[in-house]
Scaffold this motif. Sequence first.
Motif, mmCIF file in Angstrom:
data_model
loop_
_atom_site.group_PDB
_atom_site.id
_atom_site.type_symbol
_atom_site.label_atom_id
_atom_site.label_comp_id
_atom_site.label_asym_id
_atom_site.label_seq_id
_atom_site.Cartn_x
_atom_site.Cartn_y
_atom_site.Cartn_z
ATOM 1 N N PHE A 49 96.509 43.516 74.170
ATOM 2 C CA PHE A 49 95.129 43.990 74.351
ATOM 3 C C PHE A 49 94.616 44.575 73.029
ATOM 4 O O PHE A 49 94.433 45.788 72.902
ATOM 5 C CB PHE A 49 95.075 45.047 75.456
ATOM 6 N N CYS A 208 88.656 39.350 82.132
ATOM 7 C CA CYS A 208 88.339 39.023 80.742
ATOM 8 C C CYS A 208 86.863 38.664 80.565
ATOM 9 O O CYS A 208 86.367 38.635 79.434
ATOM 10 C CB CYS A 208 89.220 37.887 80.244
ATOM 11 N N PHE A 218 87.776 45.171 77.670
ATOM 12 C CA PHE A 218 88.623 44.092 78.198
ATOM 13 C C PHE A 218 87.926 42.730 78.121
ATOM 14 O O PHE A 218 88.377 41.780 78.755
ATOM 15 C CB PHE A 218 89.006 44.382 79.654
ATOM 16 N N LEU A 226 93.113 37.854 82.094
ATOM 17 C CA LEU A 226 93.816 38.887 81.333
ATOM 18 C C LEU A 226 95.314 38.800 81.608
ATOM 19 O O LEU A 226 95.732 38.469 82.722
ATOM 20 C CB LEU A 226 93.335 40.278 81.740
#
Length: 322
Positions: A49, A208, A218, A226
């Motif tokens: 991330f 995402c 995000f 994700l």
Amino acid sequence: ISCKLIWTLLITILGYTSCLPVDDDSVCTAEEIAKYSIVFVGKWSQAAFPKQYPLYRPPAQWSSLLGVTHSSDYNMWKKDEYVSNGVRDFAEKGEAWTLMKEIEAAGEKIQSVHGIFSAPAISSGTGQTFTELEVHSRHSSVSFIVRIVPSPDWFVGVDSLNLCEGDHWKEQETVDLFPYDAGTDSGFTFSSPNFATIPQDTVTEITCSSPSHPANSFYYPKLKSLPPIARVTIVKLKRNQLGLPGSQPNLTAVGNEIDDSVSETPLDCEISLWSSWGLCRGTCGKIGTKTRTRYVRLQPANNGTPCPNLDEEAECEPDNCI
């Protein structure tokens, strides 16, 4: 056959049907009590991330884990529903007092709660914490919540995971965890200031592409989904493990398994719009040059698309020539 007889038969059949269990899976006939270990593993790494990853004040970390074992008529939190004041306080500030009082009240009023369990906080985005819990044949579901720190009101957790399967308890359950928005704060980034959501929204999963705003921490539009930000493994304790000091799950084995699967999320360079063209410089009567610039909003990471040139020149006729 008379209408009266048909009506009597119909009433009898409907009455019998109403006495049947709604769902056979909801009836747990396993032995009354079972104990489990629960291992929470954070997978919130800068590699997985990279966008706006919190490095300081405060760095990426996890709050303590707060959970409950309960029956099917209780929910600590639920997707697409509004959170309670207790869950709001926990998701926004990590304060557990109100949520604990709510759980205790549910246990006293409708006998829906069997027990509360907790595990220590994790001081980094990756790491693990564990504890033990007890389920009952009438309280066979597990729910918990862990706050993402720092964040506006984001958390991970499990809602009503049933550990009973008919006449026996499950030996092990592993669940990949993804971020949720509690719907009480409208911040877009990990470090956003408090900005209450009015009116309150329901719990939504953060993906995402949702919220679909480039500023969201995000937001990775090139990903299909994700990677998991955490994982929980719940393992049934054998009888000879119950009550023995040091009877804990093999954290090393679980940790190694998780580390092997850590993903790298490519992060493309993000740049600003071009500035206005500068003055045309050069000698009168000859072709001059002018320039414009742009700057990097977000540095690339993990083999993402590199940044293009930040300066551009073009031919022009010099200004202020007589």
